[in-house]
Design a protein around this motif. Structure first.
Motif, PDB file in Angstrom:
ATOM      1  N   TRP A   1      20.075 -15.048 -21.854  1.00  0.00           N
ATOM      2  CA  TRP A   1      20.885 -14.605 -22.795  1.00  0.00           C
ATOM      3  C   TRP A   1      22.409 -15.438 -23.035  1.00  0.00           C
ATOM      4  N   THR A   2      22.080 -16.380 -22.187  1.00  0.00           N
ATOM      5  CA  THR A   2      23.513 -16.796 -22.322  1.00  0.00           C
ATOM      6  C   THR A   2      23.595 -17.808 -23.475  1.00  0.00           C
ATOM      7  N   LEU A   3      22.561 -18.345 -24.280  1.00  0.00           N
ATOM      8  CA  LEU A   3      22.699 -19.309 -25.436  1.00  0.00           C
ATOM      9  C   LEU A   3      22.374 -19.475 -26.704  1.00  0.00           C
ATOM     10  N   ARG A   4      22.776 -19.336 -27.142  1.00  0.00           N
ATOM     11  CA  ARG A   4      22.141 -18.184 -28.834  1.00  0.00           C
ATOM     12  C   ARG A   4      21.395 -20.156 -29.565  1.00  0.00           C
ATOM     13  N   ASP A   5      22.310 -21.210 -29.449  1.00  0.00           N
ATOM     14  CA  ASP A   5      21.769 -22.043 -29.965  1.00  0.00           C
ATOM     15  C   ASP A   5      20.438 -23.243 -28.950  1.00  0.00           C
ATOM     16  N   GLY A   6      19.365 -23.202 -29.327  1.00  0.00           N
ATOM     17  CA  GLY A   6      19.076 -23.560 -27.892  1.00  0.00           C
ATOM     18  C   GLY A   6      18.839 -25.548 -28.051  1.00  0.00           C
ATOM     19  N   VAL A   7      19.199 -25.784 -29.449  1.00  0.00           N
ATOM     20  CA  VAL A   7      19.149 -26.909 -29.577  1.00  0.00           C
ATOM     21  C   VAL A   7      20.248 -28.138 -29.206  1.00  0.00           C
TER      22      VAL A   7
ATOM     23  N   ALA B   1      18.592 -16.673 -26.411  1.00  0.00           N
ATOM     24  CA  ALA B   1      18.490 -14.697 -26.991  1.00  0.00           C
ATOM     25  C   ALA B   1      18.133 -14.588 -28.411  1.00  0.00           C
ATOM     26  N   GLN B   2      18.421 -16.042 -29.039  1.00  0.00           N
ATOM     27  CA  GLN B   2      18.046 -15.769 -30.344  1.00  0.00           C
ATOM     28  C   GLN B   2      16.556 -16.258 -30.920  1.00  0.00           C
ATOM     29  N   GLY B   3      15.719 -16.561 -30.177  1.00  0.00           N
ATOM     30  CA  GLY B   3      14.133 -17.196 -30.304  1.00  0.00           C
ATOM     31  C   GLY B   3      14.350 -18.329 -30.480  1.00  0.00           C
ATOM     32  N   ASP B   4      14.878 -19.364 -29.714  1.00  0.00           N
ATOM     33  CA  ASP B   4      15.102 -20.422 -29.767  1.00  0.00           C
ATOM     34  C   ASP B   4      14.224 -20.827 -28.648  1.00  0.00           C
ATOM     35  N   VAL B   5      12.930 -21.786 -28.048  1.00  0.00           N
ATOM     36  CA  VAL B   5      11.722 -21.201 -27.625  1.00  0.00           C
ATOM     37  C   VAL B   5      11.909 -23.024 -27.278  1.00  0.00           C
ATOM     38  N   ALA B   6      12.221 -23.378 -25.550  1.00  0.00           N
ATOM     39  CA  ALA B   6      12.279 -24.837 -24.848  1.00  0.00           C
ATOM     40  C   ALA B   6      10.630 -25.109 -24.352  1.00  0.00           C
TER      41      ALA B   6
ATOM     42  N   CYS C   1       7.309  -9.180 -30.496  1.00  0.00           N
ATOM     43  CA  CYS C   1       8.642  -8.890 -31.319  1.00  0.00           C
ATOM     44  C   CYS C   1       8.630 -10.440 -31.937  1.00  0.00           C
ATOM     45  N   PRO C   2       9.391 -10.313 -33.524  1.00  0.00           N
ATOM     46  CA  PRO C   2      10.501 -11.490 -33.883  1.00  0.00           C
ATOM     47  C   PRO C   2      10.786 -12.295 -33.548  1.00  0.00           C
ATOM     48  N   ALA C   3      10.372 -13.570 -33.030  1.00  0.00           N
ATOM     49  CA  ALA C   3      11.851 -14.526 -32.387  1.00  0.00           C
ATOM     50  C   ALA C   3      12.909 -14.316 -33.087  1.00  0.00           C
TER      51      ALA C   3
END
Ligand SMILES: CSC[C@@H](O)[C@@H](O)C(=O)COP(=O)(O)O
Length: 368
Positions: free
Chosen positions: A283-289, A248-253, A349-351
């Motif tokens: 949408w449940t995640l914030r910190d992808g790493v 949900a913050q735009g981090d990409v796996a 949109c922005p990430a």
């Protein structure tokens, strides 16, 4: 897309309506072979073995897999067993889990006698929805490529780098990262694609190159480590990749190596775009790493290589010493700060959380 002039999808309902059929991607590019899926276990094997792969296609295959499970037994227990087997196939692509949750929400309340027909209808709808999403991603991405071409004075070629395979083979049709490329090519923009081979499973060398060749898109296969050099020498106008799970913050796996490409792009001022169908947003995640599960696959995918001999025979050879262990991480996470923009079916949109909410306002304030 077309294969030898004939329209094809990556997965479809068999003509006898008794099975699902799919392109066996482990046989490409040397053979175009269809695999017939008639049982839950065959669908699960197809995902686990990467006969079918790519986040959206994994989701669609799982939906058909639930249908196949219920054809054999439509009981509550069989439904839960089928969902569990499919959920255990691969951990990273959130489309798998979204599709299974979607199927469960639809089917669990139904009487068993109604489940089989409902499951097939939903599996086919998920496939059709994927195709529509990817067309839209292509249209929005085309505008970015047209702008890049204009900024270049419409001289030479539009040089695009991509990693892994996020083409129609990774979806039901059209692809995500490759969809804007196909639309740009068809619109007459002289696009050229640098295709990362994408070790160790070589999705770029074996799948993306095959797809682009089938559509007549000029491309060059490169070793994974070449991209940074090309960017340093002004030979890449933009990068565009797919994703298996975006927070949900735009981090990409995405496929392993994507993060390193994004670092090189940032260092060289090259725009780095991610094609993102909404079923791939978690949408449940914030910190992808920290939060996205990264699949680790068998080391033989690294130690062994399959290809065609001069005789035409396809063979597998070992390239590492006997006894040398191999660590096979299948994905990595690119932090949002390295992503120029996300290309969704609703627009670009922005990430960022605000960026995603600007396109998906219905998600604002929802407790995930
Ligand atoms: C539209 S597909 C996007 C991603 O799934 C793709 O880039 C990718 O990482 C595929 O990985 P794979 O291991 O081949 O399933």
């Amino acid at each position: 897309m077309k294969v030898h002039g004939k329209p094809m999808r990556s997965i479809w309902l068999a003509p006898d309506a008794q099975a699902a059929e799919a392109i066996d991607q482990t046989r490409l590019p040397h053979a175009l072979v269809t695999v017939r899926l008639t049982t839950l276990d065959e669908a699960a094997h197809a995902i686990r073995s990467m006969q079918v792969r790519g986040a959206p296609l994994i989701g669609a295959t799982a939906a058909y897999g639930v249908w196949l499970a219920l054809r054999a037994d439509a009981s509550d227990g069989a439904l839960e067993h089928g969902l569990a087997v499919l959920r255990g196939t691969r951990p990273t692509a959130v489309n798998l889990h979204w599709a299974l949750d979607d199927m469960r929400q639809l089917l669990a309340p139904l009487p068993p006698a109604e489940r089989v027909a409902a499951a097939l209808r939903r599996a086919e709808a998920i496939s059709d929805e994927d195709v529509a999403i990817n067309r839209a991603i292509g249209a929005h991405g085309l505008k970015l490529l047209e702008d890049a071409w204009a900024r270049k004075g419409r001289q030479g070629r539009l040089e695009v780098l991509t990693h892994c395979n996020a083409g129609w083979l990774a979806t039901v049709d059209f692809g995500t990262a490759l969809s804007p490329i196909y639309q740009a090519h068809d619109a007459g923009i002289p696009v050229h694609v640098w295709v990362d081979e994408t070790r160790p499973r070589n999705q770029g060398a074996q799948l993306t190159a095959w797809e682009l060749g089938q559509h007549g898109v000029p491309h060059t296969v490169i070793a994974d480590n070449v991209g940074g050099h090309l960017m340093q020498h002004g030979q890449v106008d933009l990068c565009i990749v797919g994703t298996d799970r975006t927070t949900a913050q735009g981090d990409v796996a995405n496929k392993i190596g994507t993060y390193l490409k994004a670092l090189a792009a940032k260092d060289n001022g090259v725009p780095f775009y991610v094609a993102l169908p909404s079923p791939t947003i978690d949408w449940t995640l914030r910190d992808g790493v920290r939060e996205i599960p990264i699949e680790q696959r068998d080391g033989t995918e690294l130690s062994d290589v399959t290809g065609r001999l001069a005789s035409g025979e396809v063979a597998t050879v070992r390239i590492t010493p006997e006894g040398s262990p191999a660590a096979n991480y299948a994905f990595d996470v690119t932090p949002a700060r390295l992503v120029t923009a996300l290309i969704t079916e609703r627009g670009v949109c922005p990430a960022s959380h605000d960026g995603l909410l600007s396109l998906f306002p219905e998600r604002r304030g929802r407790a995930e």
